[in-house]
Write a protein that holds these residues in place. Structure first.
Motif, PDB file in Angstrom:
ATOM      1  N   ILE A   1       0.901  -1.007  -0.006  1.00  0.00           N
ATOM      2  CA  ILE A   1      -0.077  -0.006  -0.024  1.00  0.00           C
ATOM      3  C   ILE A   1       0.800   1.245   0.006  1.00  0.00           C
ATOM      4  O   ILE A   1       0.689   2.421  -0.589  1.00  0.00           O
TER       5      ILE A   1
ATOM      6  N   GLU B   1       0.852   4.188  -2.953  1.00  0.00           N
ATOM      7  CA  GLU B   1       0.734   5.550  -2.513  1.00  0.00           C
ATOM      8  C   GLU B   1       1.830   6.425  -2.870  1.00  0.00           C
ATOM      9  O   GLU B   1       1.477   7.525  -3.392  1.00  0.00           O
TER      10      GLU B   1
ATOM     11  N   THR C   1       1.423   6.933  -6.602  1.00  0.00           N
ATOM     12  CA  THR C   1       0.193   7.816  -7.232  1.00  0.00           C
ATOM     13  C   THR C   1       0.491   9.383  -6.760  1.00  0.00           C
ATOM     14  O   THR C   1       0.138  10.282  -7.480  1.00  0.00           O
TER      15      THR C   1
ATOM     16  N   ARG D   1       2.650   4.532  13.001  1.00  0.00           N
ATOM     17  CA  ARG D   1       2.808   4.145  11.926  1.00  0.00           C
ATOM     18  C   ARG D   1       1.538   3.896  11.311  1.00  0.00           C
ATOM     19  O   ARG D   1       1.300   4.182   9.889  1.00  0.00           O
TER      20      ARG D   1
ATOM     21  N   ARG E   1      -1.453   7.860   8.411  1.00  0.00           N
ATOM     22  CA  ARG E   1      -2.087   8.359   7.045  1.00  0.00           C
ATOM     23  C   ARG E   1      -3.554   8.010   7.106  1.00  0.00           C
ATOM     24  O   ARG E   1      -4.148   8.342   5.961  1.00  0.00           O
TER      25      ARG E   1
ATOM     26  N   ARG F   1      -9.751  14.829  -6.789  1.00  0.00           N
ATOM     27  CA  ARG F   1      -8.273  14.257  -7.328  1.00  0.00           C
ATOM     28  C   ARG F   1      -8.753  13.139  -8.306  1.00  0.00           C
ATOM     29  O   ARG F   1      -8.166  13.202  -9.516  1.00  0.00           O
TER      30      ARG F   1
ATOM     31  N   ARG G   1      -9.677  14.790 -11.581  1.00  0.00           N
ATOM     32  CA  ARG G   1      -8.752  15.506 -12.385  1.00  0.00           C
ATOM     33  C   ARG G   1      -7.972  14.331 -13.112  1.00  0.00           C
ATOM     34  O   ARG G   1      -7.993  14.432 -14.191  1.00  0.00           O
ATOM     35  N   ASP G   2      -7.881  13.174 -12.695  1.00  0.00           N
ATOM     36  CA  ASP G   2      -7.555  11.847 -13.257  1.00  0.00           C
ATOM     37  C   ASP G   2      -7.560  10.626 -12.314  1.00  0.00           C
ATOM     38  O   ASP G   2      -6.964  10.753 -11.302  1.00  0.00           O
TER      39      ASP G   2
ATOM     40  N   ALA H   1      -6.033   8.175 -11.959  1.00  0.00           N
ATOM     41  CA  ALA H   1      -4.786   7.589 -11.580  1.00  0.00           C
ATOM     42  C   ALA H   1      -4.306   8.279 -10.193  1.00  0.00           C
ATOM     43  O   ALA H   1      -3.497   8.047  -9.541  1.00  0.00           O
ATOM     44  N   TYR H   2      -4.857   9.617  -9.983  1.00  0.00           N
ATOM     45  CA  TYR H   2      -4.730  10.302  -8.916  1.00  0.00           C
ATOM     46  C   TYR H   2      -5.334  10.010  -7.639  1.00  0.00           C
ATOM     47  O   TYR H   2      -5.112  10.533  -6.555  1.00  0.00           O
ATOM     48  N   LEU H   3      -6.227   9.098  -7.627  1.00  0.00           N
ATOM     49  CA  LEU H   3      -6.982   8.644  -6.494  1.00  0.00           C
ATOM     50  C   LEU H   3      -5.726   8.147  -5.516  1.00  0.00           C
ATOM     51  O   LEU H   3      -5.058   7.027  -5.814  1.00  0.00           O
ATOM     52  N   PRO H   4      -5.893   8.522  -4.121  1.00  0.00           N
ATOM     53  CA  PRO H   4      -4.778   8.158  -3.337  1.00  0.00           C
ATOM     54  C   PRO H   4      -4.848   6.542  -3.157  1.00  0.00           C
ATOM     55  O   PRO H   4      -6.049   5.961  -3.047  1.00  0.00           O
ATOM     56  N   ALA H   5      -3.691   5.878  -3.077  1.00  0.00           N
ATOM     57  CA  ALA H   5      -3.876   4.437  -3.074  1.00  0.00           C
ATOM     58  C   ALA H   5      -4.489   3.830  -1.833  1.00  0.00           C
ATOM     59  O   ALA H   5      -4.818   2.601  -2.103  1.00  0.00           O
ATOM     60  N   ARG H   6      -4.486   4.717  -0.996  1.00  0.00           N
ATOM     61  CA  ARG H   6      -5.112   4.006   0.372  1.00  0.00           C
ATOM     62  C   ARG H   6      -6.746   3.953   0.268  1.00  0.00           C
ATOM     63  O   ARG H   6      -7.321   3.642   1.426  1.00  0.00           O
TER      64      ARG H   6
ATOM     65  N   LEU I   1      -8.639   1.120   1.083  1.00  0.00           N
ATOM     66  CA  LEU I   1      -8.781   0.684   2.447  1.00  0.00           C
ATOM     67  C   LEU I   1      -9.729   1.773   3.288  1.00  0.00           C
ATOM     68  O   LEU I   1     -10.646   1.299   3.923  1.00  0.00           O
TER      69      LEU I   1
END
Lengths: 82, 422
Positions: free
Chosen positions: A43, A47, A50, B77, B81, B132, B135-136, B138-143, B146
């Protein structure tokens, strides 16, 4: 084609990696290493990539990313779509 | 009913982050002082008042804890985020964990459960990410994969605390908190776990969710300049709820486990009741609410006259407030005017999914510390036949308390909490 340099992409990747994984050793962030080797989980890796694409205005099609790329290859893939 | 009722669960830890305080002692002080986190929003089309959490910082919350460094490091940790409502839940969970002494007198992690109360928790997060994506993609946050799931709370909190027993989310609109406590209590009563953290998830409403409540008239709208602020729950000027933000946690534990770990329960969950109305609407039912309260009394083996305090659902909805008073009359009969009653929502705002857990924390604190908090802003009660706590905290030592939680779609729940010595 933009004027992005390898250094810009590399530095952006490194900054985002440090944001996402604060305990990462900045000195260990080197072209021949993989993000996994540096302690980034799957993940985290997604992130970091991205955030870097968004910041640099790059769109790499999702199927072009593969597991196990070293950082130099990640930079190449991004530059190809810059 | 045949057979012995299951041994009730005790409460061995509390935690909270809300508008008036970011820890349990601060919350107790705010309750006793009759403080309120509700503030005008200044937007005519929006809610009149909200009780938001200001200036929450996970780093600061972690620095306040006396917990092992590895646990705090894992929390930083794992939740670092996360969307901030989950960071607040992590702070409240760590406070409760510390209070229960689970770091120094541990329980078997396979025998610790985790119930997160609340559903539809992530709409605001989705709303925030949409630009986001637009806009594209691809820019969707990777988290996002989850973070858009309510169950991210379960994953993240169990990761931090090393909980490996049963876990799930539980939803029932504004009754979610109480349903979470009931679910956790059942896990303990059934012997499925020895300890169960019940986490009331902080709701940060999306623009659409807020507008939805305003459109129905459930939430009190600000109105044009000069419009008086809405009244408190049960006040003649009540005209709808005012939203609040809180993450709250109770640690439920079997008596045997607490004894083994050398911990004393600050209160005991002696009974609980949960009943549907068979009604999809936002119409409360006195009969349904009374059934939940009577079930809680029956399970506890108590008579109406033994209830010394009722923490009402009391949202400031005119229909809801009237219906709850009628339900008290049905459930307690001639004793309906005997117990002290108040509404914690006048202090915290209506915390929606977490309201039941927030109010369980408030109820336990009042039982433990011997007071009944005022309902700030309640000047002219709609019915003089009930014993509303006045404008200041009352010295009182109730032994048994009911804490009610009701939700759209016919959810009725009531908890019966007791002083351990009662």
């Amino acid at each position: 084609m933009s004027d992005l340099t390898r250094t810009q992409v590399f530095d952006t990747l490194r900054r985002n990696a440090l944001d996402v994984v604060p305990e990462l050793d900045p000195a260990a962030f080197a072209a021949e290493r993989t993000l996994s080797e540096l302690g980034c989980n799957s993940i985290d890796r997604a992130e970091i990539v991205t955030l870097t694409m968004e910041e640099l205005g790059i769109v790499v099609p999702v199927h072009e990313f593969q597991q196990g790329y070293d950082i130099a290859t990640l930079v190449d893939v991004m530059l190809k779509h810059a | 009913m045949n057979g012995r009722p299951p041994a009730p669960a005790g409460i061995t830890g509390l935690g909270i982050v809300c508008s008036v305080a970011q820890d349990v002692d601060g919350f107790a002080a705010a309750l006793a002082a009759g403080a309120s986190g509700l503030r005008p929003t200044g937007t005519a089309d929006g809610p009149a008042l909200t009780a938001d959490v200001d200036g929450f910082s996970l780093e600061r919350a972690l620095a306040a804890r006396r917990l092992p460094a590895h646990l705090l490091g894992t929390a930083a940790r794992a939740a670092g985020r996360s969307p901030w409502p989950l960071r607040a839940a992590a702070a409240a969970a760590l406070e409760a964990w510390e209070a229960a002494g689970l770091h120094e007198a541990p329980a078997d992690p396979d025998r610790i459960g985790l119930v997160v109360a609340g559903n539809n928790l992530t709409e605001q997060h989705t709303e925030q990410q949409r630009p986001r994506y637009q806009r594209d993609p691809a820019y969707l946050p990777a988290r996002y994969a989850l973070h858009h799931q309510d169950t991210d709370h379960v994953g993240t909190l169990s990761h931090i605390l090393g909980i490996t027993g049963e876990g799930c989310t539980v939803g029932g609109a504004s009754a979610s908190g109480n349903l979470g406590v009931i679910t956790g209590a059942r896990l303990v009563e059934a012997g499925a776990v020895d300890v169960c953290l019940v986490v009331g998830a902080l709701v940060e409403l999306s623009l659409l969710q807020t507008r939805g409540y305003l459109t129905l008239g459930a939430m009190a709208a600000a109105g044009p300049p000069g419009t008086p602020p809405p009244g408190a729950p049960f006040d003649a000027d009540h005209r709808g709820f005012s939203p609040g933000q809180a993450a709250a946690v109770v640690v439920l534990e079997s008596a045997a486990s607490a004894r083994t770990r050398g911990r004393a329960a600050s209160a005991v969950l002696r009974g609980h009741g949960s009943a549907l109305d068979g009604n999809q609407l936002a119409d409360p039912s006195a009969a349904g609410e009374a059934r939940a309260m009577r079930t809680a009394l029956r399970r506890a083996g108590l008579a109406a006259r033994e209830i010394g305090y009722v923490n009402t659902h009391g949202t400031a909805s005119p229909l809801g407030d009237r219906t709850e008073l009628a339900a008290l009359r049905l459930a307690l009969g001639d004793e309906a005017g005997t117990p002290w009653i108040n509404s914690t929502k006048a202090v915290t705002g209506h915390c929606l999914a977490s309201a039941g857990v927030v109010e369980a924390v408030a109820t336990v604190l009042q039982l433990e510390r011997g007071f009944v908090h005022p309902t700030p802003g309640l000047r002219r009660p709609i019915d003089p036949g009930y014993r509303f706590a006045g404008t200041a905290a009352e010295d009182a030592r109730p032994g048994f308390a009911l804490s009610n939680g009701f939700g759209f779609g016919g959810f009725n729940t009531s908890l019966l909490l007791a002083r351990p010595d009662a």
